[in-house]
Design a protein around this motif. Structure first.
Motif, PDB file in Angstrom:
ATOM      1  N   ASP A   1     -10.308   0.633   0.021  1.00  0.00           N
ATOM      2  CA  ASP A   1     -11.053   0.290  -1.180  1.00  0.00           C
ATOM      3  C   ASP A   1     -11.573  -1.142  -1.077  1.00  0.00           C
ATOM      4  O   ASP A   1     -10.909  -1.993  -0.488  1.00  0.00           O
ATOM      5  CB  ASP A   1     -10.139   0.429  -2.406  1.00  0.00           C
ATOM      6  CG  ASP A   1     -10.874   0.215  -3.710  1.00  0.00           C
ATOM      7  OD1 ASP A   1     -12.029   0.656  -3.819  1.00  0.00           O
ATOM      8  OD2 ASP A   1     -10.287  -0.398  -4.629  1.00  0.00           O
TER       9      ASP A   1
ATOM     10  N   ARG B   1       0.469  -4.699  -2.978  1.00  0.00           N
ATOM     11  CA  ARG B   1      -0.580  -3.684  -2.960  1.00  0.00           C
ATOM     12  C   ARG B   1      -1.309  -3.550  -1.629  1.00  0.00           C
ATOM     13  O   ARG B   1      -2.261  -2.773  -1.527  1.00  0.00           O
ATOM     14  CB  ARG B   1      -1.616  -4.019  -4.038  1.00  0.00           C
ATOM     15  CG  ARG B   1      -1.047  -4.013  -5.425  1.00  0.00           C
ATOM     16  CD  ARG B   1      -2.143  -4.313  -6.432  1.00  0.00           C
ATOM     17  NE  ARG B   1      -1.569  -4.456  -7.748  1.00  0.00           N
ATOM     18  CZ  ARG B   1      -1.192  -5.625  -8.272  1.00  0.00           C
ATOM     19  NH1 ARG B   1      -1.348  -6.735  -7.589  1.00  0.00           N
ATOM     20  NH2 ARG B   1      -0.677  -5.684  -9.475  1.00  0.00           N
ATOM     21  N   ASN B   2      -0.924  -4.351  -0.631  1.00  0.00           N
ATOM     22  CA  ASN B   2      -1.579  -4.350   0.679  1.00  0.00           C
ATOM     23  C   ASN B   2      -3.075  -4.648   0.542  1.00  0.00           C
ATOM     24  O   ASN B   2      -3.915  -4.001   1.147  1.00  0.00           O
ATOM     25  CB  ASN B   2      -1.348  -3.031   1.422  1.00  0.00           C
ATOM     26  CG  ASN B   2      -1.559  -3.185   2.903  1.00  0.00           C
ATOM     27  OD1 ASN B   2      -1.413  -4.264   3.455  1.00  0.00           O
ATOM     28  ND2 ASN B   2      -1.914  -2.094   3.560  1.00  0.00           N
ATOM     29  N   THR B   3      -3.392  -5.654  -0.303  1.00  0.00           N
ATOM     30  CA  THR B   3      -4.775  -6.078  -0.475  1.00  0.00           C
ATOM     31  C   THR B   3      -4.946  -7.490   0.056  1.00  0.00           C
ATOM     32  O   THR B   3      -4.008  -8.285   0.045  1.00  0.00           O
ATOM     33  CB  THR B   3      -5.201  -6.048  -1.954  1.00  0.00           C
ATOM     34  OG1 THR B   3      -4.381  -6.952  -2.690  1.00  0.00           O
ATOM     35  CG2 THR B   3      -5.085  -4.665  -2.536  1.00  0.00           C
TER      36      THR B   3
ATOM     37  N   ILE C   1     -11.952  -8.178  -2.763  1.00  0.00           N
ATOM     38  CA  ILE C   1     -10.554  -7.782  -2.680  1.00  0.00           C
ATOM     39  C   ILE C   1     -10.526  -6.448  -1.935  1.00  0.00           C
ATOM     40  O   ILE C   1     -11.053  -5.451  -2.409  1.00  0.00           O
ATOM     41  CB  ILE C   1      -9.926  -7.661  -4.078  1.00  0.00           C
ATOM     42  CG1 ILE C   1     -10.055  -8.996  -4.808  1.00  0.00           C
ATOM     43  CG2 ILE C   1      -8.470  -7.228  -3.971  1.00  0.00           C
ATOM     44  CD1 ILE C   1      -9.672  -8.949  -6.264  1.00  0.00           C
ATOM     45  N   VAL C   2      -9.931  -6.473  -0.746  1.00  0.00           N
ATOM     46  CA  VAL C   2      -9.976  -5.332   0.169  1.00  0.00           C
ATOM     47  C   VAL C   2      -8.588  -4.708   0.264  1.00  0.00           C
ATOM     48  O   VAL C   2      -7.618  -5.397   0.576  1.00  0.00           O
ATOM     49  CB  VAL C   2     -10.450  -5.800   1.562  1.00  0.00           C
ATOM     50  CG1 VAL C   2     -10.463  -4.640   2.533  1.00  0.00           C
ATOM     51  CG2 VAL C   2     -11.796  -6.456   1.468  1.00  0.00           C
ATOM     52  N   THR C   3      -8.505  -3.413  -0.005  1.00  0.00           N
ATOM     53  CA  THR C   3      -7.250  -2.676   0.126  1.00  0.00           C
ATOM     54  C   THR C   3      -7.263  -1.938   1.460  1.00  0.00           C
ATOM     55  O   THR C   3      -8.202  -1.197   1.755  1.00  0.00           O
ATOM     56  CB  THR C   3      -7.091  -1.663  -1.016  1.00  0.00           C
ATOM     57  OG1 THR C   3      -7.188  -2.357  -2.261  1.00  0.00           O
ATOM     58  CG2 THR C   3      -5.742  -0.959  -0.927  1.00  0.00           C
TER      59      THR C   3
ATOM     60  N   ASP D   1      -0.523 -10.071  -4.127  1.00  0.00           N
ATOM     61  CA  ASP D   1      -1.255  -8.823  -3.922  1.00  0.00           C
ATOM     62  C   ASP D   1      -1.040  -8.267  -2.522  1.00  0.00           C
ATOM     63  O   ASP D   1      -0.952  -7.057  -2.333  1.00  0.00           O
ATOM     64  CB  ASP D   1      -2.752  -9.035  -4.157  1.00  0.00           C
ATOM     65  CG  ASP D   1      -3.121  -8.999  -5.623  1.00  0.00           C
ATOM     66  OD1 ASP D   1      -2.258  -8.657  -6.445  1.00  0.00           O
ATOM     67  OD2 ASP D   1      -4.286  -9.314  -5.946  1.00  0.00           O
ATOM     68  N   LYS D   2      -0.965  -9.147  -1.532  1.00  0.00           N
ATOM     69  CA  LYS D   2      -0.751  -8.701  -0.144  1.00  0.00           C
ATOM     70  C   LYS D   2       0.592  -7.989  -0.018  1.00  0.00           C
ATOM     71  O   LYS D   2       0.694  -6.942   0.614  1.00  0.00           O
ATOM     72  CB  LYS D   2      -0.816  -9.898   0.798  1.00  0.00           C
ATOM     73  CG  LYS D   2      -0.529  -9.563   2.246  1.00  0.00           C
ATOM     74  CD  LYS D   2      -0.624 -10.769   3.138  1.00  0.00           C
ATOM     75  CE  LYS D   2       0.459 -11.760   2.914  1.00  0.00           C
ATOM     76  NZ  LYS D   2       1.669 -11.591   3.673  1.00  0.00           N
TER      77      LYS D   2
ATOM     78  N   ARG E   1     -13.257  -4.079  -3.693  1.00  0.00           N
ATOM     79  CA  ARG E   1     -13.678  -4.513  -5.020  1.00  0.00           C
ATOM     80  C   ARG E   1     -14.272  -5.904  -4.881  1.00  0.00           C
ATOM     81  O   ARG E   1     -13.770  -6.720  -4.116  1.00  0.00           O
ATOM     82  CB  ARG E   1     -12.498  -4.560  -5.997  1.00  0.00           C
ATOM     83  CG  ARG E   1     -11.960  -3.165  -6.306  1.00  0.00           C
ATOM     84  CD  ARG E   1     -10.743  -3.231  -7.167  1.00  0.00           C
ATOM     85  NE  ARG E   1      -9.636  -3.727  -6.345  1.00  0.00           N
ATOM     86  CZ  ARG E   1      -8.564  -4.316  -6.838  1.00  0.00           C
ATOM     87  NH1 ARG E   1      -8.439  -4.521  -8.120  1.00  0.00           N
ATOM     88  NH2 ARG E   1      -7.609  -4.722  -6.029  1.00  0.00           N
TER      89      ARG E   1
ATOM     90  N   HIS F   1      -7.750 -10.924   0.125  1.00  0.00           N
ATOM     91  CA  HIS F   1      -8.852 -11.553  -0.602  1.00  0.00           C
ATOM     92  C   HIS F   1      -9.705 -12.374   0.362  1.00  0.00           C
ATOM     93  O   HIS F   1      -9.177 -13.083   1.212  1.00  0.00           O
ATOM     94  CB  HIS F   1      -8.297 -12.476  -1.685  1.00  0.00           C
ATOM     95  CG  HIS F   1      -7.481 -11.757  -2.723  1.00  0.00           C
ATOM     96  ND1 HIS F   1      -7.477 -12.130  -4.033  1.00  0.00           N
ATOM     97  CD2 HIS F   1      -6.655 -10.686  -2.669  1.00  0.00           C
ATOM     98  CE1 HIS F   1      -6.684 -11.352  -4.728  1.00  0.00           C
ATOM     99  NE2 HIS F   1      -6.171 -10.469  -3.909  1.00  0.00           N
TER     100      HIS F   1
END
Length: 96
Positions: A54, A24-26, A81-83, A20-21, A56, A28
């Motif tokens: 964002d 999507r540049n997210t 989960i932080v974007t 994800d990193k 979540r 956890h």
């Protein structure tokens, strides 16, 4: 009002979090059950000096585990989960 350092318990460094990193540049994190999205957004922006797009959250239910004939349960916990904004990153995760 909580301290910005109290809203994050630990980063989650798993295979899925790394994918994800990169895609999507997210990022956890494990967070306290009582924290809400707005507190989380403000805390991460202050602590890591980044812009959050964002947030979540999800509750991860504790699993039942057995030790011999005794049955127990692991505690439930909250995952965030932080974007981040484009071209921003958190250096904590850059472990090579």
């Amino acid at each position: 009002m909580k301290s910005p350092y109290d809203v994050i318990r630990r980063p989650l460094i798993t295979e899925k979090a790394n994918i994800d990193k990169e895609r999507r540049n997210t990022f956890h994190f494990e967070v306290p059950m009582t924290v809400d999205r707005q507190e989380l957004r403000e805390g991460i922006e202050v602590v890591f000096k980044v812009h959050v797009e964002d947030v979540r959250t999800q509750i991860v239910r504790g699993k039942e585990k057995r030790m011999g004939r005794f049955l127990g349960r692991r505690p439930s916990w909250k995952k965030a989960i932080v974007t981040l904004a484009k071209d921003e990153t958190i250096d904590l995760f850059e472990i090579v």
